[in-house]
Write a protein that holds these residues in place. Sequence first.
Motif, PDB file in Angstrom:
ATOM      1  N   TYR A  35      53.723  59.838  40.009  1.00  0.00           N
ATOM      2  CA  TYR A  35      53.090  60.670  38.996  1.00  0.00           C
ATOM      3  C   TYR A  35      52.905  62.072  39.554  1.00  0.00           C
ATOM      4  CZ  TYR A  35      51.439  56.242  36.889  1.00  0.00           C
ATOM      5  OH  TYR A  35      51.341  54.993  36.326  1.00  0.00           O
ATOM      6  N   ARG A  36      52.806  63.035  38.644  1.00  0.00           N
ATOM      7  CA  ARG A  36      52.252  64.313  39.032  1.00  0.00           C
ATOM      8  C   ARG A  36      51.000  64.561  38.196  1.00  0.00           C
ATOM      9  NH1 ARG A  36      55.848  69.592  37.843  1.00  0.00           N
ATOM     10  NH2 ARG A  36      53.806  70.591  37.868  1.00  0.00           N
ATOM     11  N   GLN A  37      50.065  65.275  38.808  1.00  0.00           N
ATOM     12  CA  GLN A  37      48.776  65.506  38.172  1.00  0.00           C
ATOM     13  C   GLN A  37      48.520  66.994  38.147  1.00  0.00           C
ATOM     14  OE1 GLN A  37      45.306  64.182  40.338  1.00  0.00           O
ATOM     15  NE2 GLN A  37      44.214  63.716  38.454  1.00  0.00           N
ATOM     16  N   GLY A  42      46.273  65.644  33.038  1.00  0.00           N
ATOM     17  CA  GLY A  42      46.180  64.271  33.515  1.00  0.00           C
ATOM     18  C   GLY A  42      47.406  63.872  34.302  1.00  0.00           C
ATOM     19  N   LEU A  43      47.541  62.602  34.546  1.00  0.00           N
ATOM     20  CA  LEU A  43      48.682  62.073  35.282  1.00  0.00           C
ATOM     21  C   LEU A  43      49.863  61.880  34.329  1.00  0.00           C
ATOM     22  CD1 LEU A  43      46.132  61.023  37.027  1.00  0.00           C
ATOM     23  CD2 LEU A  43      47.780  59.446  37.986  1.00  0.00           C
ATOM     24  N   ARG A  44      51.010  62.322  34.772  1.00  0.00           N
ATOM     25  CA  ARG A  44      52.234  62.134  33.982  1.00  0.00           C
ATOM     26  C   ARG A  44      53.257  61.414  34.851  1.00  0.00           C
ATOM     27  NH1 ARG A  44      53.890  67.911  32.063  1.00  0.00           N
ATOM     28  NH2 ARG A  44      52.998  68.454  34.101  1.00  0.00           N
ATOM     29  N   GLN A  85      57.009  73.178  40.141  1.00  0.00           N
ATOM     30  CA  GLN A  85      56.794  71.845  40.692  1.00  0.00           C
ATOM     31  C   GLN A  85      55.616  71.812  41.662  1.00  0.00           C
ATOM     32  OE1 GLN A  85      60.966  71.235  41.943  1.00  0.00           O
ATOM     33  NE2 GLN A  85      61.021  69.513  40.479  1.00  0.00           N
ATOM     34  N   THR A  86      54.928  72.936  41.774  1.00  0.00           N
ATOM     35  CA  THR A  86      53.666  72.943  42.506  1.00  0.00           C
ATOM     36  C   THR A  86      52.679  72.044  41.772  1.00  0.00           C
ATOM     37  OG1 THR A  86      53.963  75.143  43.453  1.00  0.00           O
ATOM     38  CG2 THR A  86      51.698  74.378  43.160  1.00  0.00           C
ATOM     39  N   SER A  87      52.175  71.025  42.457  1.00  0.00           N
ATOM     40  CA  SER A  87      51.342  70.039  41.781  1.00  0.00           C
ATOM     41  C   SER A  87      50.793  69.055  42.809  1.00  0.00           C
ATOM     42  CB  SER A  87      52.169  69.275  40.740  1.00  0.00           C
ATOM     43  OG  SER A  87      51.364  68.428  39.947  1.00  0.00           O
ATOM     44  N   MET A  88      49.941  68.159  42.317  1.00  0.00           N
ATOM     45  CA  MET A  88      49.516  67.005  43.106  1.00  0.00           C
ATOM     46  C   MET A  88      50.417  65.841  42.708  1.00  0.00           C
ATOM     47  SD  MET A  88      47.431  65.317  45.141  1.00  0.00           S
ATOM     48  CE  MET A  88      45.699  65.696  45.266  1.00  0.00           C
ATOM     49  N   THR A 109      49.753  63.781  47.471  1.00  0.00           N
ATOM     50  CA  THR A 109      50.337  64.887  48.237  1.00  0.00           C
ATOM     51  C   THR A 109      50.225  66.144  47.391  1.00  0.00           C
ATOM     52  OG1 THR A 109      51.953  63.488  49.386  1.00  0.00           O
ATOM     53  CG2 THR A 109      52.439  65.844  49.242  1.00  0.00           C
ATOM     54  N   ARG A 110      49.523  67.120  47.938  1.00  0.00           N
ATOM     55  CA  ARG A 110      49.419  68.396  47.215  1.00  0.00           C
ATOM     56  C   ARG A 110      50.570  69.288  47.684  1.00  0.00           C
ATOM     57  NH1 ARG A 110      45.942  70.285  43.802  1.00  0.00           N
ATOM     58  NH2 ARG A 110      44.352  68.723  44.286  1.00  0.00           N
ATOM     59  N   LEU A 111      51.518  69.506  46.802  1.00  0.00           N
ATOM     60  CA  LEU A 111      52.713  70.296  47.116  1.00  0.00           C
ATOM     61  C   LEU A 111      52.575  71.692  46.529  1.00  0.00           C
ATOM     62  CD1 LEU A 111      55.714  70.592  48.061  1.00  0.00           C
ATOM     63  CD2 LEU A 111      56.370  69.751  45.799  1.00  0.00           C
ATOM     64  N   THR A 112      52.805  72.667  47.374  1.00  0.00           N
ATOM     65  CA  THR A 112      52.867  74.064  46.921  1.00  0.00           C
ATOM     66  C   THR A 112      54.271  74.576  47.174  1.00  0.00           C
ATOM     67  OG1 THR A 112      50.540  74.406  47.485  1.00  0.00           O
ATOM     68  CG2 THR A 112      51.902  76.373  47.195  1.00  0.00           C
ATOM     69  N   VAL A 113      54.885  75.123  46.125  1.00  0.00           N
ATOM     70  CA  VAL A 113      56.228  75.703  46.256  1.00  0.00           C
ATOM     71  C   VAL A 113      56.098  77.216  46.084  1.00  0.00           C
ATOM     72  CG1 VAL A 113      58.604  75.716  45.434  1.00  0.00           C
ATOM     73  CG2 VAL A 113      57.263  73.612  45.300  1.00  0.00           C
ATOM     74  N   LEU A 114      56.472  77.933  47.141  1.00  0.00           N
ATOM     75  CA  LEU A 114      56.314  79.398  47.121  1.00  0.00           C
ATOM     76  C   LEU A 114      57.584  80.100  46.659  1.00  0.00           C
ATOM     77  CD1 LEU A 114      54.431  79.747  50.520  1.00  0.00           C
ATOM     78  CD2 LEU A 114      53.447  79.660  48.227  1.00  0.00           C
TER      79      LEU A 114
END
Lengths: 114, 106
Positions: A35-37, A42-44, A85-88, A109-114
């Motif tokens: 999922y991404r949140q 919410g969660l998808r 795609q920056t997301s949890m 996993t908290r992902l940050t895309v710069l």
Amino acid sequence: DVKVTQSSRYLVKRTGEKVFLECVQDMDHENMFWYRQDPGLGLRLIYFSYDVKMKEKGDIPEGYSVSREKKERFSLILESASTNQTSMYLCASSLFKTGDNEQFFGPGTRLTVL
Amino acid sequence: KNEVEQSPQNLTAQEGEFITINCSYSVGISALHWLQQHPGGGIVSLFMLSSGKKKHGRLIATINIQEKHSSLHITASHPRDSAVYICAVRSDDMRFGAGTRLTVKP
């Protein structure tokens, strides 16, 4: 106790990079989910898998792929990361394919895309 | 419109207060889940229910299938209850509400 682990808690990547997020569960569960949140949404569901080498698209599969080579491991792949795609990202597993049963979640996993 | 709607989105309470979080859904379901997510991201399942009421410690969950509505109650709230509470329903698959952020102040 069921344990679902994810490879990283925090990840920072650059646009265009290939990103692998790994999830491992230790209770022989058949089903695994990614999922991404995002705030307010919410969660998808991105993808899920109900068996080794099996995968099904969820609600938002675009830009993602998955791999399940072993029952305990479910990987989410961002072929070319983009800023949207920056997301949890949360992985989950559940015991059975059919019927209602509880999902057990990883820590995220908290992902940050710069 | 989301299939699962939660209210309120944010809730601030004083320690000891009685808390109610609401969840309405628009699809036929086989079960409804209440989940708790603490800062840092980990999600734990609080309740899974398909009818009536369940109680666990200070937490009570109720569901009205005819009205497609569920409530999560917290009695004698405590700062450690501060978290995001998520309602999820199982239809063909799992559908999640956006969550209610609860802050309990000492």
